[in-house]
Write an enzyme that holds these catalytic residues in place. Sequence first.
Site: not given
Length: 265
Positions: A43, A157
Site C-alpha cells: 500500500s 490493497d
Amino acid sequence: MNLSGKKISLVLGSGGARGLTHIGVIRALEERGAVVDEIVGCSIGALIGGIHAKGELHIFEEWVTRLTNRDVFSLLDFTFQSTGWVKGEKVLNKVKELIPDVPIETLPIPFTAVSTNLTRECDCCISSGSLYEAIRASIAIPGVLTAVFQEKDKIVDGGVLNPLPLNYVRKKPGNLVVAVNLEGPAERADQIYKDNSMISVLQHAYYVMRNQITRLSIDLYRPDYVVDIPRDISSIWDYGKATYLIEKGKQLAAKTLDKLPEEIL
C-alpha cells in the site's frame, strides 16, 4: 547504533498517510550509514518503497511536504464506479510527472509490491513490470480506491491480508531486516476508542484485526528491528501533515535502532 555499510532488507507496511513516516525511517537509516539493499512494500509502503528503490525519494519528499489539505482534496478524482469512489489516476499521474515510470526489473534496489487478489483470495507479490501499475494495485483500498482488474482477477490493497509483508523478504545472508509497522499501539487509546458509535466500533474492530495479523507476522518471521508507528498518529488522509510525519518517523526509527534487536521483539 552505528550501521555503517550494513545492508538492510526494508519492509514497509500499509496505513495511509501514516506511511509518510516511512520516509523518516529511511532518512534515519541513511544517517547511520546503512545501505538499503531490498525493499518490500504494501500500500503506502509500496509507493514510498518503490520511489526510494528508483533513487528519487528526495523528489517525492520535496513535493509531498508542500501539499496542503486543499491540494490533497484536489488530487482526488471522484467516480461512481461500484468498486470505489476514487480512481487514483490523478494523484499517480502527478507523481509520474515528477518521477517517470520504469520497469521494476530496472530499479537500482530490488523491489516487491504486495497486493491482495480477491478473486483467488490470496495475497500476491509484484516484482516485475510497470512500477506504477504495481503501486496502483497495492494501494487500492477496498471501497475507497477502485479495484484493479487483471484479466479475470480483482486486485485490491495488500493491507487487506498482509499489512506488513515480511514473508516476501528474500533473506539475503548478512542483511538486517527492518520492518516499519504502521499499526503500532495508539498513543491516546483512551480517547480514540471511547466513542461507541457504529463507525467508531467498526474502525476499532478493523484496527484490532490488522494489528493481530501484523503481530502474528512479526512473531513468525522475526525481523531484526520493528519500528512501531502509533496508529493514531494521523488519519489515513492526513497528507497535509507530511513534514510532521516524516520527522516522527525519523525520531521513532532512531529510538528503535538504539536498542538491541532482542529488546524490541
